[in-house]
Design a protein around this motif. Sequence first.
Motif, short mmCIF file in Angstrom:
data_model
loop_
_atom_site.label_atom_id
_atom_site.label_comp_id
_atom_site.label_asym_id
_atom_site.label_seq_id
_atom_site.Cartn_x
_atom_site.Cartn_y
_atom_site.Cartn_z
N ILE A 237 37.68 47.46 30.69
CA ILE A 237 38.84 47.19 29.83
C ILE A 237 38.50 45.97 28.98
O ILE A 237 37.96 44.99 29.50
N SER B 85 32.28 42.84 43.64
CA SER B 85 33.21 41.73 43.85
C SER B 85 33.73 41.23 42.51
O SER B 85 33.24 41.61 41.45
N GLY B 86 34.71 40.35 42.56
CA GLY B 86 35.28 39.79 41.34
C GLY B 86 34.25 38.93 40.61
O GLY B 86 33.39 38.30 41.23
N VAL B 87 34.36 38.91 39.28
CA VAL B 87 33.38 38.21 38.47
C VAL B 87 33.30 36.72 38.84
O VAL B 87 32.21 36.14 38.83
N PHE C 233 28.40 41.16 31.21
CA PHE C 233 28.34 42.55 30.72
C PHE C 233 29.11 42.61 29.40
O PHE C 233 30.34 42.54 29.41
N ARG D 138 29.96 47.06 30.57
CA ARG D 138 30.09 47.99 31.70
C ARG D 138 30.90 49.21 31.26
O ARG D 138 31.95 49.04 30.62
N SER E 92 48.05 47.76 42.13
CA SER E 92 46.99 47.12 41.35
C SER E 92 47.26 47.28 39.86
O SER E 92 47.89 48.26 39.44
N ALA E 93 46.72 46.35 39.08
CA ALA E 93 46.75 46.48 37.62
C ALA E 93 45.96 47.72 37.18
O ALA E 93 46.11 48.19 36.06
N ALA E 94 45.12 48.23 38.10
CA ALA E 94 44.32 49.42 37.79
C ALA E 94 45.18 50.64 37.46
O ALA E 94 44.70 51.58 36.84
N ARG F 142 40.78 38.40 30.74
CA ARG F 142 41.42 38.77 32.01
C ARG F 142 42.46 37.71 32.39
O ARG F 142 42.34 36.55 32.01
N ASN G 193 43.63 40.01 38.25
CA ASN G 193 42.31 39.61 38.78
C ASN G 193 42.46 38.41 39.71
O ASN G 193 42.64 37.29 39.25
N ILE H 50 31.17 36.14 41.96
CA ILE H 50 29.76 36.42 41.66
C ILE H 50 29.15 35.27 40.85
O ILE H 50 28.07 34.76 41.17
C1 UD1 Z 1 39.69 44.16 38.30
C2 UD1 Z 1 39.69 44.59 39.75
C3 UD1 Z 1 39.89 46.07 39.83
C4 UD1 Z 1 41.09 46.53 39.02
C5 UD1 Z 1 41.09 45.94 37.60
C6 UD1 Z 1 42.45 46.21 36.96
C7 UD1 Z 1 38.23 43.07 40.97
C8 UD1 Z 1 36.92 42.90 41.64
N1 UD1 Z 1 38.41 44.25 40.36
O1 UD1 Z 1 38.59 44.78 37.63
O2 UD1 Z 1 40.09 46.40 41.19
O3 UD1 Z 1 41.00 47.91 38.86
O4 UD1 Z 1 40.90 44.54 37.67
O5 UD1 Z 1 42.53 45.65 35.69
O6 UD1 Z 1 39.07 42.21 41.00
N2 UD1 Z 1 31.59 41.04 34.68
C9 UD1 Z 1 30.45 40.45 34.19
N3 UD1 Z 1 29.45 40.11 35.05
C10 UD1 Z 1 29.53 40.34 36.41
C11 UD1 Z 1 30.71 40.94 36.91
C12 UD1 Z 1 31.72 41.30 36.02
O7 UD1 Z 1 30.33 40.23 32.97
O8 UD1 Z 1 28.59 39.98 37.14
C13 UD1 Z 1 32.68 41.37 33.73
C14 UD1 Z 1 33.16 42.80 33.85
O9 UD1 Z 1 32.39 43.66 33.07
C15 UD1 Z 1 34.59 42.64 33.33
C16 UD1 Z 1 35.00 41.24 33.78
O10 UD1 Z 1 33.79 40.56 34.06
O11 UD1 Z 1 34.62 42.71 31.92
C17 UD1 Z 1 35.87 41.24 35.03
O12 UD1 Z 1 35.21 42.05 36.01
P1 UD1 Z 1 35.73 42.21 37.53
O13 UD1 Z 1 35.88 40.88 38.14
O14 UD1 Z 1 34.83 43.19 38.17
O15 UD1 Z 1 37.20 42.78 37.38
P2 UD1 Z 1 37.83 43.98 36.53
O16 UD1 Z 1 36.77 44.88 36.00
O17 UD1 Z 1 38.77 43.36 35.55
#
Ligand code: UD1
Length: 304
Positions: free
Chosen positions: A270, A183-185, A202, A266, A117-119, A209, A170, A188
């Motif tokens: 990152i 879940s991924g943004v 957030f 959040r 993962s990129a994590a 991304r 992502n 959602i």
């Molecule tokens: C993603 C991976 C994670 C990995 C990381 C590595 C997913 C679900 N998670 O996290 O496993 O560790 O990449 O870089 O793919 N956001 C909103 N509103 C929402 C949901 C999210 O604003 O309802 C924002 C988050 O704060 C973030 C961005 O959208 O800034 C992306 O969030 P998310 O899809 O959860 O992925 P990552 O946090 O990048």
Amino acid sequence: MRVLVTGGAGFIGSHTVERLLAQGYPVRVLDDFSTGHLDNLPHHSRLSIITGDIRSRRVVEEAMQGVTHVLHLAAQVSVAASVEAPVSSASINVTGFLNVLDAARAQRVRRLVYASSAAVYGMPARLPIDEDAPTAPISPYGLEKEINDRYAALYRDLYGLPTLGLRYFNVYGPRQDPNSPYSGVISIFCRRLREARPLSVFGDGLQTRDFIYVGDVARANAAALEGGLTGVCNVATGESISLRTLIKALGAVAGKQPLVSYGEARAGDIRESAADNRRLVTALRVSEFEPLGRGLTRLWASCA
Ligand code: UD1
Ligand code: NAD
């Protein structure tokens, strides 16, 4: 190739299974259906399915009988869950991983490709991030994936098992569960837009991304199994966008203006993420990624 796909009933797994079957390979899936679904998988004469947990060595050994290649995707995939319950997360993502890796060694599997993962990179010091960037995970999940990378490299050097870790950025597309808050943004936002609810951003929405369509990830997985690259490889498009740009693109696809609410950023988020994907393009020959508009259109159609 006769391929075992662990976690094959999940989001990335099911798209990859479809691709491997279409390419003519027999596929076996090992999944405990904790987040995956049987409905995600097609009925196909070359597909067999085993229900079981990767934490059981016996189950893993049985699933690996007669297999030449392993694609290991099964994992506890939530970063937040790993923060809340690190021991249970590690039992799947470290011990379970080691079970799969060691069974592959014992059964002389020809090649093992697994989901990193990129994590593993944490907060990157410079962008774009290439595979030689220092790893500095900021969650148990990221650390578990880094441990996977180290074990896999050791098994390659110590036992001659060819291993490749794919560091997905992502990933988005149909079948990503929109009901989980983790879940991924994109999934959602899609669901909320369908339900005419506001999208909650957030922070200021300027975070960036690299969003890669799941079909492209399935292509990368298949290429990784077929090729000879070992080590680690970023899986990303090489182009990053902000959430604000994403929301505009989603609005264009849906044909309606999304309502957006902005809240607190959040914790641990990152700010900027950008991948160097040259290894994917040159060594695995995966290029010409699904444009965001087309990927979103497919997702929108599936998210009824
Ligand atoms: C993603 C991976 C994670 C990995 C990381 C590595 C997913 C679900 N998670 O996290 O496993 O560790 O990449 O870089 O793919 N956001 C909103 N509103 C929402 C949901 C999210 O604003 O309802 C924002 C988050 O704060 C973030 C961005 O959208 O800034 C992306 O969030 P998310 O899809 O959860 O992925 P990552 O946090 O990048
Ligand atoms: P997913 O939850 O849809 O898939 C995981 C699959 O593994 C599910 O089918 C689940 O039932 C199965 N599983 C979980 N624990 C198991 C166990 N103990 N034994 C057997 N099967 C088990 O998630 P996904 O997004 O498809 O993730 C696939 C892989 O990619 C994971 O390793 C994940 O960490 C990694 N990854 C995903 C992303 C992303 O953006 N989706 C990013 C980086 C890495």
